[in-house]
Design a protein around this motif. Structure first.
Motif, PDB file in Angstrom:
ATOM      1  N   LEU A 475       0.834  -1.205   0.000  1.00  0.00           N
ATOM      2  CA  LEU A 475       0.000   0.000   0.000  1.00  0.00           C
ATOM      3  C   LEU A 475       0.868   1.254   0.000  1.00  0.00           C
ATOM      4  CD1 LEU A 475      -2.929   1.081   0.189  1.00  0.00           C
ATOM      5  CD2 LEU A 475      -2.664   1.073   2.680  1.00  0.00           C
ATOM      6  N   GLY A 476       1.951   1.219   0.781  1.00  0.00           N
ATOM      7  CA  GLY A 476       2.842   2.381   0.854  1.00  0.00           C
ATOM      8  C   GLY A 476       3.599   2.654  -0.419  1.00  0.00           C
ATOM      9  N   HIS A 477       3.638   1.667  -1.325  1.00  0.00           N
ATOM     10  CA  HIS A 477       4.329   1.864  -2.599  1.00  0.00           C
ATOM     11  C   HIS A 477       3.362   2.062  -3.765  1.00  0.00           C
ATOM     12  CE1 HIS A 477       7.838   0.344  -0.391  1.00  0.00           C
ATOM     13  NE2 HIS A 477       8.536   0.950  -1.315  1.00  0.00           N
ATOM     14  N   GLY A 478       2.092   2.277  -3.490  1.00  0.00           N
ATOM     15  CA  GLY A 478       1.161   2.641  -4.556  1.00  0.00           C
ATOM     16  C   GLY A 478       0.244   1.550  -5.029  1.00  0.00           C
ATOM     17  N   PHE A 479       0.303   0.361  -4.411  1.00  0.00           N
ATOM     18  CA  PHE A 479      -0.618  -0.709  -4.792  1.00  0.00           C
ATOM     19  C   PHE A 479      -1.931  -0.545  -4.030  1.00  0.00           C
ATOM     20  CE2 PHE A 479       3.490  -2.512  -5.799  1.00  0.00           C
ATOM     21  CZ  PHE A 479       3.268  -3.235  -6.965  1.00  0.00           C
ATOM     22  N   GLN A 480      -3.039  -0.655  -4.718  1.00  0.00           N
ATOM     23  CA  GLN A 480      -4.350  -0.638  -4.076  1.00  0.00           C
ATOM     24  C   GLN A 480      -5.045  -1.963  -4.401  1.00  0.00           C
ATOM     25  OE1 GLN A 480      -6.794   2.798  -4.750  1.00  0.00           O
ATOM     26  NE2 GLN A 480      -5.253   4.241  -3.973  1.00  0.00           N
ATOM     27  N   ILE A 481      -5.022  -2.870  -3.421  1.00  0.00           N
ATOM     28  CA  ILE A 481      -5.537  -4.223  -3.620  1.00  0.00           C
ATOM     29  C   ILE A 481      -6.428  -4.580  -2.436  1.00  0.00           C
ATOM     30  CG2 ILE A 481      -4.889  -6.632  -3.996  1.00  0.00           C
ATOM     31  CD1 ILE A 481      -2.127  -5.605  -4.876  1.00  0.00           C
ATOM     32  N   GLU A 482      -7.576  -5.179  -2.722  1.00  0.00           N
ATOM     33  CA  GLU A 482      -8.508  -5.532  -1.650  1.00  0.00           C
ATOM     34  C   GLU A 482      -9.121  -6.904  -1.913  1.00  0.00           C
ATOM     35  OE1 GLU A 482     -12.539  -3.289  -3.095  1.00  0.00           O
ATOM     36  OE2 GLU A 482     -10.833  -2.008  -2.490  1.00  0.00           O
ATOM     37  N   PRO A 483      -9.533  -7.621  -0.857  1.00  0.00           N
ATOM     38  CA  PRO A 483     -10.138  -8.955  -1.037  1.00  0.00           C
ATOM     39  C   PRO A 483     -11.395  -8.872  -1.893  1.00  0.00           C
ATOM     40  CG  PRO A 483      -9.566  -8.564   1.265  1.00  0.00           C
ATOM     41  CD  PRO A 483      -9.433  -7.247   0.566  1.00  0.00           C
ATOM     42  N   PHE A 484     -11.619  -9.934  -2.671  1.00  0.00           N
ATOM     43  CA  PHE A 484     -12.794  -9.985  -3.545  1.00  0.00           C
ATOM     44  C   PHE A 484     -13.194 -11.451  -3.693  1.00  0.00           C
ATOM     45  CE2 PHE A 484     -14.797  -9.843  -7.866  1.00  0.00           C
ATOM     46  CZ  PHE A 484     -15.797  -8.920  -7.578  1.00  0.00           C
ATOM     47  N   GLY A 485     -13.772 -11.985  -2.643  1.00  0.00           N
ATOM     48  CA  GLY A 485     -14.122 -13.400  -2.644  1.00  0.00           C
ATOM     49  C   GLY A 485     -13.124 -14.215  -1.849  1.00  0.00           C
ATOM     50  N   GLU A 486     -13.240 -15.545  -1.940  1.00  0.00           N
ATOM     51  CA  GLU A 486     -12.435 -16.437  -1.116  1.00  0.00           C
ATOM     52  C   GLU A 486     -10.965 -16.420  -1.513  1.00  0.00           C
ATOM     53  OE1 GLU A 486     -12.274 -21.166   0.151  1.00  0.00           O
ATOM     54  OE2 GLU A 486     -14.013 -20.345  -0.905  1.00  0.00           O
ATOM     55  N   SER A 488      -9.912 -14.561  -4.453  1.00  0.00           N
ATOM     56  CA  SER A 488      -9.726 -13.509  -5.447  1.00  0.00           C
ATOM     57  C   SER A 488      -9.480 -12.166  -4.770  1.00  0.00           C
ATOM     58  CB  SER A 488     -10.968 -13.396  -6.351  1.00  0.00           C
ATOM     59  OG  SER A 488     -11.168 -14.593  -7.064  1.00  0.00           O
ATOM     60  N   TYR A 489      -8.729 -11.322  -5.470  1.00  0.00           N
ATOM     61  CA  TYR A 489      -8.443  -9.968  -5.002  1.00  0.00           C
ATOM     62  C   TYR A 489      -8.739  -8.999  -6.126  1.00  0.00           C
ATOM     63  CZ  TYR A 489      -6.366 -11.228  -0.537  1.00  0.00           C
ATOM     64  OH  TYR A 489      -6.180 -11.661   0.751  1.00  0.00           O
ATOM     65  N   LEU A 490      -9.113  -7.789  -5.747  1.00  0.00           N
ATOM     66  CA  LEU A 490      -9.433  -6.744  -6.707  1.00  0.00           C
ATOM     67  C   LEU A 490      -8.323  -5.699  -6.660  1.00  0.00           C
ATOM     68  CD1 LEU A 490     -11.875  -6.326  -8.606  1.00  0.00           C
ATOM     69  CD2 LEU A 490     -12.753  -4.687  -6.919  1.00  0.00           C
ATOM     70  N   ALA A 491      -7.624  -5.524  -7.786  1.00  0.00           N
ATOM     71  CA  ALA A 491      -6.552  -4.533  -7.867  1.00  0.00           C
ATOM     72  C   ALA A 491      -7.103  -3.273  -8.519  1.00  0.00           C
ATOM     73  CB  ALA A 491      -5.385  -5.084  -8.672  1.00  0.00           C
ATOM     74  N   ARG A 492      -7.099  -2.167  -7.771  1.00  0.00           N
ATOM     75  CA  ARG A 492      -7.649  -0.901  -8.287  1.00  0.00           C
ATOM     76  C   ARG A 492      -6.563   0.062  -8.749  1.00  0.00           C
ATOM     77  NH1 ARG A 492     -12.983  -0.427  -7.337  1.00  0.00           N
ATOM     78  NH2 ARG A 492     -13.935  -1.798  -5.782  1.00  0.00           N
ATOM     79  N   GLY A 493      -5.336  -0.116  -8.238  1.00  0.00           N
ATOM     80  CA  GLY A 493      -4.274   0.811  -8.617  1.00  0.00           C
ATOM     81  C   GLY A 493      -2.896   0.188  -8.461  1.00  0.00           C
ATOM     82  N   PHE A 494      -1.959   0.696  -9.280  1.00  0.00           N
ATOM     83  CA  PHE A 494      -0.577   0.231  -9.252  1.00  0.00           C
ATOM     84  C   PHE A 494       0.342   1.456  -9.199  1.00  0.00           C
ATOM     85  CE2 PHE A 494      -2.707  -3.507 -10.706  1.00  0.00           C
ATOM     86  CZ  PHE A 494      -1.901  -4.577 -10.322  1.00  0.00           C
ATOM     87  N   PRO A 495       1.610   1.264  -8.845  1.00  0.00           N
ATOM     88  CA  PRO A 495       2.533   2.398  -8.792  1.00  0.00           C
ATOM     89  C   PRO A 495       2.592   3.139 -10.122  1.00  0.00           C
ATOM     90  CG  PRO A 495       3.520   0.459  -7.792  1.00  0.00           C
ATOM     91  CD  PRO A 495       2.259   0.003  -8.440  1.00  0.00           C
ATOM     92  N   SER A 496       2.632   4.441 -10.059  1.00  0.00           N
ATOM     93  CA  SER A 496       2.699   5.251 -11.285  1.00  0.00           C
ATOM     94  C   SER A 496       4.019   5.008 -12.012  1.00  0.00           C
ATOM     95  CB  SER A 496       2.586   6.738 -10.940  1.00  0.00           C
ATOM     96  OG  SER A 496       1.328   7.016 -10.384  1.00  0.00           O
ATOM     97  N   GLY A 497       3.959   5.107 -13.320  1.00  0.00           N
ATOM     98  CA  GLY A 497       5.178   5.011 -14.120  1.00  0.00           C
ATOM     99  C   GLY A 497       5.533   3.604 -14.545  1.00  0.00           C
ATOM    100  N   VAL A 498       4.851   2.604 -13.987  1.00  0.00           N
ATOM    101  CA  VAL A 498       5.159   1.219 -14.362  1.00  0.00           C
ATOM    102  C   VAL A 498       4.299   0.858 -15.562  1.00  0.00           C
ATOM    103  CG1 VAL A 498       5.276  -1.166 -13.579  1.00  0.00           C
ATOM    104  CG2 VAL A 498       5.669   0.685 -11.964  1.00  0.00           C
ATOM    105  N   SER A 499       4.807   1.159 -16.733  1.00  0.00           N
ATOM    106  CA  SER A 499       4.015   0.939 -17.946  1.00  0.00           C
ATOM    107  C   SER A 499       4.646  -0.091 -18.875  1.00  0.00           C
ATOM    108  CB  SER A 499       3.868   2.269 -18.709  1.00  0.00           C
ATOM    109  OG  SER A 499       5.144   2.805 -19.012  1.00  0.00           O
ATOM    110  N   ARG A 500       5.844  -0.582 -18.492  1.00  0.00           N
ATOM    111  CA  ARG A 500       6.554  -1.496 -19.374  1.00  0.00           C
ATOM    112  C   ARG A 500       6.258  -2.961 -19.069  1.00  0.00           C
ATOM    113  NH1 ARG A 500      10.999   0.961 -21.985  1.00  0.00           N
ATOM    114  NH2 ARG A 500      11.181   3.173 -21.502  1.00  0.00           N
ATOM    115  N   ILE A 501       5.404  -3.213 -18.108  1.00  0.00           N
ATOM    116  CA  ILE A 501       5.097  -4.585 -17.734  1.00  0.00           C
ATOM    117  C   ILE A 501       3.623  -4.680 -17.372  1.00  0.00           C
ATOM    118  CG2 ILE A 501       5.753  -4.213 -15.324  1.00  0.00           C
ATOM    119  CD1 ILE A 501       6.761  -7.114 -15.263  1.00  0.00           C
TER     120      ILE A 501
END
Length: 586
Positions: A475-486, A488-501
Motif C-alpha cells: 500500500l505504501g508503494h502505490g498498490f491498491q488491492i482488496e479482497p474480492f471473494g475467497e 480472489s483480489y481486486l486490484a484498483r491501482g498500481f505504482p505510477s510510471g510502471v508501464s513497461r510490464i
C-alpha cells in the motif's frame, strides 16, 4: 516408564554433548582457557583431525597442583564467584563446564605448573572416571592432552566428517581465534605438519595475510571507528570490488569473542547496500568493543551467540561506520589507463579499490559530505521497523556535469571537472526513481495510477499469505488491492510510471520476491528497487538532450549516485590525466 534421576555417567555424556559437538569444540574451549590464563603463545597439535589426539599447550599462568582435581569438577571455575559478575564478564570462559565435559567423552590428561610454584603436577580422567595423578616436571603453563574422543559415544563419533574435514574446521577455528587475539601467537600442527602460525605481533592485517591472497589483503580498508556510548568498531573490510558468494568471510568479534550473529552479519551486508551485486558479500574482520553489561554471552551452550541490550544501536553503529568509510574512498569507478585493450575487455575497479585510488585527484573531494559524518547519536528506527538508507548512510555528492550526448542508445556522455563520465542511462534512472520512491513512502505519499477498470486476480494460498503479510508495504508503494471473494483480489491501482510490464505480471513477480525476503526492511527495499527498475529508461531507448540533462541533474541530487539499487555502477570515469597520457600530452 517411571520418572527417575539419570545416572551421573549418563548425565555427564548429555551435558558433554551440549559443549563438545566435535573435535573443533575441544580445541576452541581449550584455547579459550589458555587465553584466560594470560598465555602469549598457544600450540595446538592434532592427529587424524583431532579424533585420535588433541594437545593444547600454553605459557600461561598455569594451575596450582592442589587445584588440578577441582578443575575437573563440573561448574568449577576461577573466572567468577557470584551471580552479579555475569553482567561484567571479561573472560572467555565462566561456566566451569569445558574440562569435565571433554573428560566425559575422552581420555584427558592435564599437566600444569603454576606461576610461582616450584613444581607442577598432572591429573588424568578416563571417560569421566578419575585416573592417575601426581607430580610432574614441566615449564610454567599448561598442557592438555585429549585422546580417543567420543570412543565411549559411538553414536556421536559416527556423525563426524572425514579427517580432512575435521582438520579444516580446526584450522578455521584457530585462524578465527588468532584474529580475535592478534597479540597471542598461535601454532597449529596436524599429523606433524604445521598448518598455521602467527607470531602474536598484534598486527591484525598480518594474520589476515595467512588466509587471503596478497591482492585481497592490499585492498583491505582499515576501520577505525570513533568510540560511541562506550562502544567502538575497528578492523578491516574489503572494497566492493572484492566479494564472496556467501557470508563465511564476515568475521565479527565482540569483546574479543568470535560470535555467529545474523544481526551483525546483516549490518555488514547492509553497509554495502547498492555497492555490491545481488548475492555477493564482502570480506570483513571486525572487532566490536562494547561494555560487558550491554551484551549477554550466556545464551548459547558453546557461547557462539550473544544478545545485545540495544540491538538497534549496535546495528546502526556498524552500518554508519563502514558506510562512511566506503564513501570516503573513491566512489566513481575509473577506466583503467591501458585503453589499448578496449573498454569491453577491461575489469572496472569499484569503490575503495586501492589499486586505482588517486587521493590527489580533484574529483575525490566531491563525493563526501561532512554533514553526514557519524555522531554519537543514533536515531531510532521508525514505528514500522523499516529504516531506509536515507537515515543510515552518509551522502555521496556528484560534481555538476555537462551533458555531451548519447552513445549506443545506452550511455550518456558527460563532462565533469576531472574528466569524462560515461553514465548508464538505465542504472542512473533506476537510482533516481528508487530514491524518489523511498522518499514518497517515508512521506506516506505514494504515487498510484488508478486502473480504468479494476483487475480481478486469482491467487494461490501462498500468494494470499504473502499479500496479507506485506499488505502495508505494498500500500505504501502505490498498490491498491482488496479482497474480492475467497481466493480472489481486486486490484484498483498500481505504482505510477510502471508501464513497461503487465500489472498482473508485476504483482505476481513482486509477491514471489517478497516471499523470499528475510525481513520487512528487506522487503521494503526490494519492492522499491523492483518498481524503480520497471519504471526506468531501458538500454536501447533514444532520449533527447533535455531528457539526458534532466536525468543527470536528478542523479547529481541523488544520495548514492554511483550505483543502482542492485549494486551495478551507474557510471565510470575517464580522467583528464588519463586522456592527456593517452594522447602523449604528459
Amino acid at each position: 516408564m517411571k520418572i527417575h534421576v539419570l545416572a551421573e555417567e549418563v548425565a555427564s555424556k548429555i551435558a558433554a554433548g551440549e559443549v563438545v559437538e566435535r573435535p573443533v569444540s575441544v580445541v576452541k574451549e581449550l584455547i579459550e582457557n589458555s587465553i584466560d590464563a594470560e598465555a602469549t603463545r598457544i600450540i595446538v597439535e592434532i592427529i587424524d583431525g583431532g579424533t585420535k589426539s588433541i594437545r593444547v599447550s600454553d605459557n600461561g599462568t598455569g594451575i596450582p597442583v592442589d587445584e588440578l582435581e577441582i578443575a575437573l569438577e563440573r561448574h568449577a571455575t576461577s573466572k567468577i564467584t557470584k551471580e552479579t559478575e555475569l553482567e561484567h564478564l571479561h573472560t572467555m570462559g565462566f561456566r566451569g563446564e569445558a574440562l569435565p565435559s571433554i573428560g566425559a567423552v575422552s581420555r584427558l590428561v592435564i599437566t600444569s605448573t603454576a606461576s610461582g610454584y616450584p613444581q607442577g603436577g598432572f591429573v588424568e580422567t578416563v571417560y569421566g572416571k578419575k585416573g592417575k595423578r601426581g607430580a610432574a616436571a614441566s615449564r610454567e603453563g599448561t598442557s592438555v592432552l585429549v585422546e580417543d574422543l567420543f570412543s565411549n559415544v559411538p553414536a556421536r563419533k559416527k556423525f563426524l566428517k572425514s579427517t580432512s574435514a575435521e582438520t579444516a574446521r580446526i584450522n578455521a577455528m584457530v585462524n578465527k581465534l588468532a584474529l580475535a587475539h592478534p597479540e597471542v601467537g598461535f601454532t597449529l600442527v596436524s599429523n606433524g605438519t604445521e598448518k598455521f602460525n602467527s607470531n602474536g605481533s598484534g598486527d591484525l592485517k598480518e594474520i589476515m595475510s595467512s588466509t587471503y591472497d596478497s591482492q585481497t589483503v592490499d585492498s583491505l580498508i582499515p576501520v577505525e571507528g570513533e568510540r560511541s556510548k562506550g562502544s567502538r568498531l575497528s578492523g578491516y573490510v574489503s572494497s566492493p570490488s572484492i566479494t564472496r558468494a556467501n557470508r563465511s568471510a564476515i568475521n565479527i568479534f565482540v569483546n574479543k569473542r568470535w560470535v555467529e550473529s545474523r544481526i551483525l552479519s546483516q549490518a555488514v551486508d547492509d553497509s554495502y547496500k547498492g555497492l555490491l551485486m545481488k548475492h555477493r558479500h564482502p570480506i570483513a574482520v571486525l572487532h566490536l568493543e562494547i561494555p560487558p553489561s550491554e551484551v549477554d554471552v550466556n545464551v548459547h551452550p558453546a557461547k557462539r551467540e550473544v544478545r545485545f541490550r540495544n540491538e538497534g544501536f549496535v546495528f546502526s553503529l556498524i552500518i554508519r561506520t563502514i558506510r562512511e568509510l566506503l564513501i570516503s574512498y573513491s566512489p566513481v569507478p575509473l577506466i583503467t589507463p591501458d585503453l589499448s585493450l578496449g573498454f569491453a575487455s577491461q575489469a572496472q575497479p569499484r569503490v575503495g579499490d586501492n589499486a586505482t585510488i588517486n587521493r590527489n585527484q580533484p574529483s575525490g573531494d566531491y563525493y563526501f559530505n561532512a554533514e553526514y559524518r557519524h555522531t554519537d547519536e543514533i536515531k531510532p528506527t521508525n514505528d514500522s521497523g523499516i529504516k531506509s538508507e536515507f537515515g543510515l548512510f552518509p551522502k555521496q555528492i556528484l560534481p555538476t556535469l555537462r551533458v555531451i550526448g548519447q552513445a549506443s542508445q545506452t550511455y550518456v556522455i558527460a563532462e565533469g571537472p576531472s574528466g569524462i563520465f560515461l553514465i548508464d542511462q538505465h542504472a542512473a534512472h533506476e537510482r533516481t526513481n528508487y530514491e524518489a520512491i523511498l522518499k514518497k513512502f517515508e512521506a506516506e505519499k505514494p504515487d498510484t495510477q488508478l486502473l480504468l477498470e479494476p483487475l480481478v486476480l486469482d491467487l494461490s494460498p501462498e500468494q494470499i499469505e504473502t499479500l496479507d503479510q506485506f499488505h502495508a508495504t505494498l500500500l505504501g508503494h502505490g498498490f491498491q488491492i482488496e479482497p474480492f471473494g475467497e481466493r480472489s483480489y481486486l486490484a484498483r491501482g498500481f505504482p505510477s510510471g510502471v508501464s513497461r510490464i503487465d500489472p498482473e505480471t508485476l504483482l505476481i513477480e513482486i509477491l514471489r520476491m517478497l516471499k523470499q525476503t528475510n525481513s520487512y526492511s528487506q522487503a521494503f527495499e526490494s519492492l522499491a528497487a523492483s518498481i524503480a527498475c520497471h519504471s526506468s529508461i531501458k538500454a536501447g531507448d533514444t532520449i533527447t538532450h533535455d531528457e539526458m540533462t534532466s536525468l543527470i541533474r536528478k542523479l547529481e541530487q541523488s544520495k548514492s549516485p554511483n550505483t543502482c539499487p542492485h549494486g551495478r555502477p551507474t557510471m565510470i570515469e575517464l580522467t583528464t590525466v588519463q586522456l592527456e597520457h593517452r594522447f602523449g600530452r604528459r
